[in-house]
Design a protein around this motif. Structure first.
Motif, PDB file in Angstrom:
ATOM      1  N   LEU A 242       0.824  -1.212   0.000  1.00  0.00           N
ATOM      2  CA  LEU A 242       0.000   0.000   0.000  1.00  0.00           C
ATOM      3  C   LEU A 242       0.855   1.259   0.000  1.00  0.00           C
ATOM      4  N   ALA A 243       1.945   1.248   0.753  1.00  0.00           N
ATOM      5  CA  ALA A 243       2.811   2.432   0.793  1.00  0.00           C
ATOM      6  C   ALA A 243       3.430   2.697  -0.571  1.00  0.00           C
ATOM      7  N   TRP A 244       3.928   1.639  -1.232  1.00  0.00           N
ATOM      8  CA  TRP A 244       4.516   1.832  -2.559  1.00  0.00           C
ATOM      9  C   TRP A 244       3.449   2.223  -3.578  1.00  0.00           C
ATOM     10  N   ALA A 245       2.238   1.695  -3.441  1.00  0.00           N
ATOM     11  CA  ALA A 245       1.164   2.073  -4.364  1.00  0.00           C
ATOM     12  C   ALA A 245       0.843   3.553  -4.246  1.00  0.00           C
ATOM     13  N   LEU A 246       0.783   4.065  -3.031  1.00  0.00           N
ATOM     14  CA  LEU A 246       0.502   5.492  -2.853  1.00  0.00           C
ATOM     15  C   LEU A 246       1.636   6.339  -3.413  1.00  0.00           C
ATOM     16  N   TYR A 247       2.868   5.881  -3.257  1.00  0.00           N
ATOM     17  CA  TYR A 247       3.982   6.642  -3.826  1.00  0.00           C
ATOM     18  C   TYR A 247       3.925   6.636  -5.348  1.00  0.00           C
ATOM     19  N   LEU A 248       3.663   5.483  -5.940  1.00  0.00           N
ATOM     20  CA  LEU A 248       3.590   5.405  -7.404  1.00  0.00           C
ATOM     21  C   LEU A 248       2.459   6.267  -7.945  1.00  0.00           C
ATOM     22  N   LEU A 249       1.325   6.291  -7.256  1.00  0.00           N
ATOM     23  CA  LEU A 249       0.231   7.153  -7.695  1.00  0.00           C
ATOM     24  C   LEU A 249       0.595   8.627  -7.508  1.00  0.00           C
ATOM     25  N   ALA A 250       1.309   8.947  -6.439  1.00  0.00           N
ATOM     26  CA  ALA A 250       1.730  10.339  -6.226  1.00  0.00           C
ATOM     27  C   ALA A 250       2.658  10.811  -7.333  1.00  0.00           C
ATOM     28  N   THR A 251       3.500   9.910  -7.829  1.00  0.00           N
ATOM     29  CA  THR A 251       4.455  10.284  -8.875  1.00  0.00           C
ATOM     30  C   THR A 251       3.891  10.099 -10.279  1.00  0.00           C
ATOM     31  N   HIS A 252       2.674   9.583 -10.382  1.00  0.00           N
ATOM     32  CA  HIS A 252       2.011   9.423 -11.679  1.00  0.00           C
ATOM     33  C   HIS A 252       0.592   9.973 -11.540  1.00  0.00           C
ATOM     34  N   PRO A 253       0.447  11.296 -11.499  1.00  0.00           N
ATOM     35  CA  PRO A 253      -0.854  11.910 -11.208  1.00  0.00           C
ATOM     36  C   PRO A 253      -1.951  11.531 -12.189  1.00  0.00           C
ATOM     37  N   GLU A 254      -1.584  11.183 -13.434  1.00  0.00           N
ATOM     38  CA  GLU A 254      -2.622  10.788 -14.381  1.00  0.00           C
ATOM     39  C   GLU A 254      -3.313   9.499 -13.936  1.00  0.00           C
TER      40      GLU A 254
END
Length: 450
Positions: free
Chosen positions: A273-285
């Motif tokens: 979950l932590a990595w998923a939130l980071y990946l979404l934060a760095t890929h706003p689309e």
């Protein structure tokens, strides 16, 4: 866009440097060639190991002949102070008996029954992060809290705020940072009766965790005897009889199993979950796509609504590909095996690495890129069948895999529905392997309302 900092990939690693890097972090010790190799052999004065990336050989180990490749006893040594004789560490008849008792608790229908508890815990996590809107938040702490809450609500029907649950959670937080995924001393050629040099604080933390879990287990046994126990996962497992012997788990056996449920269901979920939130934060689309999908959920969704979260599910699958919580699994050869023209001697270690196979240059298109749409491509579909194992595969597949694939997308959707996450400049996380793949100095994100 601020991509995560990948572990270093040295082209050549001497044995001495490998051991130094291995002790620091097993991900940093992996040379670049292993992301291209089908198989690699490692020889030391103490042991011989083989990293296997070739899909048909991985299938042989995990699916076709799993009993010929039992769990490595060397690796088990590092986790035994906490997990005892849990299903994660055992082999043979003992493992088969444990799975016969455990598996019914995680059948498809039980997921529907546990969904309300998952929903309540996810709403509580959403409320905690809403209260932090406008702040920079260390997100691993938040996902650890959320995953622990889900485990306690589904396993023992108590929220994380319960005093005993809270103590178990905080002890696990301390243990997670003190215990590497592999105890290097386990690889020394020592007799079984010689201590394995676990750190004193690690052993003490494991004892405290097991004592707290024993309290929970004994309390539930009293409730079962009195007929007042809730119908949750703990009750189901503790009252299920082995269809072969008719026996249930003893208290000590149940403590072992609860320890691995908490480790597998809390620690691995928190990592993903932590990595998923980071990946979404760095890929706003992609973050906006997940948020739009989440808008379709009502304030009282049910299990059937999970079918609406297709994009969110693909985001979570892609996160598990890039940052599999358990980066390596180790098996041991029972007798001489032959792979790719090489004879693997009895007792050799066979390393199956989701970390390498999920990023393998000869299997995946653009293996280091975050692209949830790949799961609809031909390459993605083929690799999903042949080169994707975040939960292992075959008879030893994680019994909670279905549980995780509901929990992860649900929590992501609820958080994205009315919150926006963005990265913090100069705070790029570096993945390392503790008990699971975590960030060396945490994952810091800015949280704001949409």
């Amino acid at each position: 866009m601020i991509p995560p900092k990948p572990p270093s990939r040295p082209d050549k690693v001497s044995l001495l440097r490998y051991l130094r890097l291995f002790r620091q972090d097993i991900l940093s010790a992996q040379p670049a060639r292993l992301y291209r190799a089908w198989m690699a052999e490692f020889r030391t004065p103490f042991f011989r190991s083989y990293l296997i990336n070739q899909p048909d050989l991985v299938k042989t180990v995990l699916k076709d002949r799993p009993m010929a490749f039992p769990k490595s006893g060397r690796i088990a040594e590092g986790l035994r102070p906490l997990l005892g004789e849990s299903v994660f560490l055992t082999n043979g008849a003992k493992w088969l008996r444990q799975r016969r008792i455990i598996d019914p608790a995680f059948e498809g229908g039980r997921l529907r029954e546990t969904f309300p508890a998952m929903w309540q815990a996810s709403q509580a996590a959403r409320a905690r992060l809403r209260s932090r809107a406008g702040d920079t938040v260390e997100i691993e702490e938040q996902t650890s809290h959320a995953a622990a809450d889900i485990i306690f609500r589904t396993l023992f029907s108590i929220p994380i705020e319960d005093d005993l649950a809270s103590r178990v959670f905080h002890e696990f937080r301390a243990y997670q940072r003190s215990q590497p995924i592999v105890n290097l001393a386990a690889f020394l050629p020592l007799p079984r009766f010689v201590p394995r040099f676990h750190r004193a604080d690690t052993k003490a933390s494991a004892r405290r965790i097991r004592a707290l879990i024993t309290e929970l287990t004994e309390a539930r046994q009293r409730e079962i005897a009195a007929g007042t126990a809730p119908d949750d996962l703990a009750t189901k497992i503790m009252t299920t009889r082995d269809p072969v012997t008719g026996e249930t788990f003893t208290t000590d056996e149940m403590v072992d199993q609860v320890a691995i449920f908490f480790l597998a269901g809390h620690e691995t979920s928190a990592s993903a979950l932590a990595w998923a939130l980071y990946l979404l934060a760095t890929h706003p689309e992609w973050q906006d796509k997940v948020a739009a999908e989440a808008q379709r959920l009502g304030e009282s969704a049910d299990f059937a609504d999970m079918a609406k979260l297709r994009i969110t599910r693909d985001v979570f699958r892609e996160t598990l590909r890039l940052y599999p919580p358990v980066p390596m699994m180790v098996r041991e050869t029972c007798g001489g095996q032959q792979f790719r023209g090489r004879v693997l001697p009895k007792g050799a270690q066979v390393v199956l690495s989701p970390w390498h196979q999920h990023r393998h240059e000869r299997l995946w298109e653009r293996p280091d890129e975050f692209d949830p749409s790949r799961w609809g491509s031909e390459n993605g579909k083929q690799c999903a069948r042949e080169a994707y194992m975040p939960f292992s595969a075959g008879p030893r597949v994680c019994p909670g895999a279905g549980f995780a694939m509901v929990e992860g997308p649900l929590l992501l959707a609820l958080l994205m529905r009315d919150l926006r996450f963005s990265p913090v400049l100069k705070r790029v996380p570096e993945p390392v392997a503790f008990l699971t793949v975590r960030a060396r100095s945490g994952i810091h994100l800015k949280v704001a309302f949409r």
